[in-house]
Design a protein around this motif. Structure first.
Motif, PDB file in Angstrom:
ATOM      1  N   LYS A   1     -46.355 -56.165 -24.603  1.00 35.71           N
ATOM      2  CA  LYS A   1     -45.292 -56.771 -23.808  1.00 35.71           C
ATOM      3  C   LYS A   1     -45.094 -55.925 -22.558  1.00 35.71           C
ATOM      4  CE  LYS A   1     -42.757 -58.532 -27.847  1.00 35.71           C
ATOM      5  NZ  LYS A   1     -41.461 -58.515 -28.582  1.00 35.71           N
ATOM      6  N   GLU A   2     -44.693 -56.576 -21.466  1.00 39.20           N
ATOM      7  CA  GLU A   2     -44.478 -55.826 -20.238  1.00 39.20           C
ATOM      8  C   GLU A   2     -43.456 -54.724 -20.448  1.00 39.20           C
ATOM      9  OE1 GLU A   2     -43.474 -58.301 -16.918  1.00 39.20           O
ATOM     10  OE2 GLU A   2     -45.585 -58.526 -16.343  1.00 39.20           O
ATOM     11  N   GLY A   3     -43.785 -53.537 -19.928  1.00 38.92           N
ATOM     12  CA  GLY A   3     -42.874 -52.414 -20.027  1.00 38.92           C
ATOM     13  C   GLY A   3     -42.116 -52.198 -18.730  1.00 38.92           C
ATOM     14  N   THR A   4     -41.686 -50.963 -18.506  1.00 41.97           N
ATOM     15  CA  THR A   4     -40.957 -50.664 -17.277  1.00 41.97           C
ATOM     16  C   THR A   4     -41.869 -50.809 -16.059  1.00 41.97           C
ATOM     17  OG1 THR A   4     -41.431 -48.323 -17.684  1.00 41.97           O
ATOM     18  CG2 THR A   4     -39.258 -49.144 -18.343  1.00 41.97           C
TER      19      THR A   4
ATOM     20  N   TYR B   1     -49.906 -46.002 -20.452  1.00 41.34           N
ATOM     21  CA  TYR B   1     -49.942 -47.241 -21.231  1.00 41.34           C
ATOM     22  C   TYR B   1     -48.554 -47.607 -21.752  1.00 41.34           C
ATOM     23  CZ  TYR B   1     -55.075 -47.483 -21.294  1.00 41.34           C
ATOM     24  OH  TYR B   1     -56.402 -47.608 -20.960  1.00 41.34           O
ATOM     25  N   HIS B   2     -47.819 -46.611 -22.235  1.00 45.75           N
ATOM     26  CA  HIS B   2     -46.474 -46.868 -22.745  1.00 45.75           C
ATOM     27  C   HIS B   2     -45.594 -47.492 -21.658  1.00 45.75           C
ATOM     28  CE1 HIS B   2     -42.606 -46.168 -24.753  1.00 45.75           C
ATOM     29  NE2 HIS B   2     -42.197 -45.671 -23.594  1.00 45.75           N
ATOM     30  N   CYS B   3     -45.666 -46.957 -20.451  1.00 45.58           N
ATOM     31  CA  CYS B   3     -44.854 -47.502 -19.353  1.00 45.58           C
ATOM     32  C   CYS B   3     -45.214 -48.960 -19.071  1.00 45.58           C
ATOM     33  CB  CYS B   3     -45.033 -46.653 -18.095  1.00 45.58           C
ATOM     34  SG  CYS B   3     -44.265 -45.018 -18.184  1.00 45.58           S
ATOM     35  N   MET B   4     -46.462 -49.325 -19.317  1.00 47.48           N
ATOM     36  CA  MET B   4     -46.891 -50.701 -19.078  1.00 47.48           C
ATOM     37  C   MET B   4     -46.610 -51.622 -20.256  1.00 47.48           C
ATOM     38  SD  MET B   4     -50.092 -50.888 -16.601  1.00 47.48           S
ATOM     39  CE  MET B   4     -49.333 -52.406 -16.007  1.00 47.48           C
TER      40      MET B   4
ATOM     41  N   VAL C   1     -49.339 -50.161 -26.517  1.00 51.02           N
ATOM     42  CA  VAL C   1     -49.364 -49.088 -27.516  1.00 51.02           C
ATOM     43  C   VAL C   1     -50.759 -48.485 -27.525  1.00 51.02           C
ATOM     44  CG1 VAL C   1     -49.051 -48.488 -29.942  1.00 51.02           C
ATOM     45  CG2 VAL C   1     -47.598 -50.244 -28.898  1.00 51.02           C
ATOM     46  N   SER C   2     -50.862 -47.202 -27.260  1.00 54.00           N
ATOM     47  CA  SER C   2     -52.172 -46.601 -26.981  1.00 54.00           C
ATOM     48  C   SER C   2     -53.050 -46.432 -28.214  1.00 54.00           C
ATOM     49  CB  SER C   2     -52.007 -45.242 -26.296  1.00 54.00           C
ATOM     50  OG  SER C   2     -51.343 -44.316 -27.139  1.00 54.00           O
ATOM     51  N   ASP C   3     -52.486 -46.507 -29.412  1.00 51.17           N
ATOM     52  CA  ASP C   3     -53.375 -46.425 -30.574  1.00 51.17           C
ATOM     53  C   ASP C   3     -53.722 -47.800 -31.136  1.00 51.17           C
ATOM     54  OD1 ASP C   3     -50.922 -46.934 -31.798  1.00 51.17           O
ATOM     55  OD2 ASP C   3     -51.330 -45.604 -33.500  1.00 51.17           O
TER      56      ASP C   3
END
Length: 432
Positions: free
Chosen positions: A42-45, A399-402, A405-407
């Motif tokens: 989902k879109e992040g910040t 990736y988290h900001c986007m 989930v990186s794993d």
């Protein structure tokens, strides 16, 4: 133990036997698919990323981490200046950027073990150490994989071109490759390649050609399903959308920009490329990789810095200010990085050599906290002294900001689930 198999499963097993897979091997592949870690994206910040790459290995001592109190052979030939954040100093040629330090996070403890350009570059573009067994996808291609199209814009753009092979799709489908601008936006008469209709092709003929192409594509897709066909279809659709979209055409047209804004960025490579980057994310591109300068300064580092840094300083400070004034900085993550830093001690030819043990990078916007320095190097900038930052943790944070989930695992050839980043964690101190 009993289980129910569909007709399709039996057909798959028959096919697997035909290509030399035993039933246990086939079931192991099916098990790997079933166990694949999946998280909804989902879109992040950060709705977009501008990834500014300084190729060659920019010296941290002559940019973001000067050492004014070190002996001259470590300090180097250049001076430093205060920023608008107390106690934080930059190289003397970053005078304009020093005035916006309150909007930046400078990471001074970045570290990895790859001193060769290619291997260091691979790290920074993919979040992975190089492997002879697998080509990993760039962050831009992963972002394209995870999100759908937006506003008829290519989701991953490289300015002026894809800078290296590691900025590509890796094991992902070629349909997630970047769109390369193909020309320097600072050049006279700059035009993006393949973005205009060929001479003699009007709108009516263009529409007829597309209808014919759709018919041909439908025929081939009905006969064969392959990555190459999917990629070609995706590229054609993207190209047609761009050619037919006035908004996307105008996004690439710097002549649409006010002359005062162009002057503020600078009418040079750094200025034109950063201005185009802003126009592209404003129009809907999700990931823009922009390359500027040559930073492999083994000789006469002061001359090299004075040639590259002032234009960067003007363009970068204007980019951050422009994004902020337009209300875009909170949703646009800007990164400035190189593949490694330079040696602590000035060498015999007044330069510095490759040094991956510690170096600096900059982040701003898109959920990143402003006005801070994360981590530190030691007194002679030779290794991290506090809060060492790994490539994996940095990539996981992007990736988290986007909203990725990186794993999460993506499927590589041979039905191997591979984590987007292996072992990285989000660095909470970098976030708002």
């Amino acid at each position: 133990m009993s289980f129910k198999q569909s007709r399709r499963d039996f057909l798959h097993v028959g096919f697997a036997g035909g290509i030399g897979l035993t039933l246990p091997e086939f079931l192991r592949i099916k098990s790997a698919q079933a166990e694949q870690k999946y998280y909804e994206t989902k879109e992040g910040t950060a709705k977009s990323v501008i990834f500014i790459y300084l190729p060659g290995g920019a010296a941290h001592q002559e940019t973001w981490d000067p050492k004014p109190y070190a002996p001259v052979e470590y300090r180097g030939p250049m001076g430093s200046i205060e920023t608008n954040v107390a106690g934080v100093r930059f190289n003397e040629k970053l005078a304009k950027t020093a005035k916006i330090m309150d909007k930046l996070t400078v990471c001074r403890s970045m570290s990895h073990g790859e001193a060769a350009h290619e291997r260091g570059t691979h790290n920074m573009f993919t979040g992975y150490r190089p492997s002879p067994a697998l080509q990993f996808p760039s962050m831009g291609s992963v972002v394209t994989h995870e999100f759908g199209p937006r506003n008829s814009m290519p989701q991953y753009v490289c300015i002026p071109n894809q800078p290296n092979e590691f900025a590509g799709t890796g094991y992902l489908s070629s349909s997630f490759a970047p769109f390369s601008v193909g020309a320097d936006p600072a050049s006279n008469g700059f035009k993006v390649r393949d973005l205009n209709l060929p001479g003699g092709v009007d709108d009516k003929r263009f529409t007829r050609r597309r209808s014919l192409l759709d018919a041909v594509n439908d025929h081939f897709v009905s006969k064969e399903k392959a990555d190459s066909l999917d990629a070609v279809d995706t590229f054609y659709k993207q190209a047609y959308d761009m050619v037919s979209s006035k908004a996307s055409q105008e996004a690439f047209d710097l002549d649409k920009e006010d002359a005062k804004v162009r002057d503020a960025y600078g009418r040079n490579q750094a200025g034109a490329r950063m201005l185009l980057s802003r126009r592209l994310v404003e129009a809907g591109a999700r990931f823009v990789t922009m390359t500027y300068g040559g930073w492999d300064m083994h000789d006469r580092i002061q001359t090299g810095i004075e040639r590259n840094l002032p234009s960067f300083d003007q363009a970068f400070s204007t980019l951050i200010t422009d994004l902020y004034d337009r209300g875009l900085l909170d949703s646009t993550l800007v990164c400035v990085c190189s593949e490694f830093g330079r040696t602590p001690k000035i060498n015999g030819t007044a330069g510095r050599d490759h040094w991956p043990k510690v170096f600096s990078l900059v982040m701003a916007g898109g959920g990143i906290k402003g006005g801070q320095v994360y981590g530190s190097s030691d007194a002679i900038a030779s290794e991290p002294e506090d809060k060492p930052l790994s490539v994996m943790d940095w990539a996981s944070t992007i990736y988290h900001c986007m909203g990725i989930v990186s794993d999460k695992e993506l499927m590589a050839p041979g039905d191997r689930p591979i984590e987007i980043v292996d072992g990285g964690k989000v660095v909470k101190e970098l976030l708002v």
